[in-house]
Design an enzyme around this catalytic site. Sequence first.
Site, PDB file in Angstrom:
ATOM      1  N   GLN A   1      45.436  67.651  11.403  1.00  0.00           N
ATOM      2  CA  GLN A   1      46.675  68.038  10.721  1.00  0.00           C
ATOM      3  C   GLN A   1      47.699  66.908  10.734  1.00  0.00           C
ATOM      4  O   GLN A   1      48.481  66.765   9.787  1.00  0.00           O
ATOM      5  CB  GLN A   1      47.260  69.291  11.368  1.00  0.00           C
ATOM      6  CG  GLN A   1      46.402  70.529  11.131  1.00  0.00           C
ATOM      7  CD  GLN A   1      46.859  71.721  11.943  1.00  0.00           C
ATOM      8  OE1 GLN A   1      47.709  71.606  12.833  1.00  0.00           O
ATOM      9  NE2 GLN A   1      46.290  72.880  11.669  1.00  0.00           N
TER      10      GLN A   1
ATOM     11  N   ASP B   1      36.970  76.032  13.423  1.00  0.00           N
ATOM     12  CA  ASP B   1      37.412  77.389  13.110  1.00  0.00           C
ATOM     13  C   ASP B   1      36.241  78.343  12.886  1.00  0.00           C
ATOM     14  O   ASP B   1      36.427  79.567  12.872  1.00  0.00           O
ATOM     15  CB  ASP B   1      38.302  77.384  11.866  1.00  0.00           C
ATOM     16  CG  ASP B   1      39.697  76.864  12.162  1.00  0.00           C
ATOM     17  OD1 ASP B   1      40.079  76.803  13.348  1.00  0.00           O
ATOM     18  OD2 ASP B   1      40.420  76.507  11.211  1.00  0.00           O
TER      19      ASP B   1
END
Length: 399
Positions: free
Chosen positions: A143, A282
């Site tokens: 990110q 994830d």
Amino acid sequence: MSIAKIQKSIFNGEVTVPASKSVAHRALICSYLAGGGSVEPIISSKDMAATVGIINSLKKGENTLNSIESGSTLRFMIPVAAALGKEVTFVGQGSLLTRPIGEYLELLPLHGTQIKSNGYLPASISGKLRNGSFEVNGNVSSQYITGLLLALAALDGDSAIILKTELQSKPYVDMTIKVMKDYGVNIRETDFGYLIKGGQKFKVQDYVVEGDWSQAAFFLVGGAVNGEVTVKGLDMNSTQGDKAVIDVIKRFGADVNIDDNGITVKKSELHGIEFDATDIPDMVPAIAVLAAYASGKTVIKGAERLRYKESDRIESVIYNLKALGADVEETKDGMIINGGKALHSAKLKGYNDHRIVMAFSVAAMNIGDCEIDDAQSINKSYPSFFDDFNNLGGKADVL
């Protein structure tokens, strides 16, 4: 707090997954930097509300920017706001208050932006970001790389991102580069990181957001362990890293068919595998559920960063698997699951983590008479999850 009561049931049907929130975050920011154009569809989740809300606040000249519980929004928008020379304070709530932003504390002051923070929220920034060379750890969170790519492309001068370590979760950065290219901005990948040409202009356009592979994973796994599911609305040419879930469930032995109608997964005999989650962390909650129903040993590794998500997802996955009677052992970077054991009903913990709630709702439907708390946490990313779950034949009552 809400509780989902899951009864024994079988998936049988079709589901169209919602628009990708990962793509939508990036497209919304590109559209903002372009100065116009629509981005649709956008699901009404908390994470999307965070990005939309911050962009609207910036347009209004507001000084307090609320990231709610979205780590992506926070880490993307800090450098973007800095590139625009905004003097603002980022705030948030819930689990986001415990998620670090330390990379920016060291990096941004070297390039003209002051940041006041103890490593977490709240964080106040001032001063306009300057172009240049940005040395960043690639093994903390992709990110940060995405945030810098978006921000540096908005500056007049050329910049470089130099990776000090190997980049993990690279598919998420590839997705960023793809969306930016869609908006007319080009990033050059190099042996050491990325080169960003200054003075590029984001193109004003209307953007259509593709379906979300990370949400599709729960239903694909549900089909593999219990029934037959066709998932629609997905792009097989997507740059979303979580598209790799198809290859992973095939390795487990799942019966997978891909045609013009969608991706169909049928219940089949499954066997354990070794799964490196480095690029798609994830996916671990869903894959761990699949592993519990697969005969033999599954080793999940490369998942250290799951310690710092909405919950410690290694801990939360292991707790719930053990509660169901699975044979699972924690490792430093993941877990070992000896699958195929008889599972039983249990009261499960949602940990206020949307992916944990969704994964273990799928696990529970093959058993029945289970409860999972913090069911409301699905509102972070997929508010209609239980509607789609029940429409496929699942039996979930959310109290």
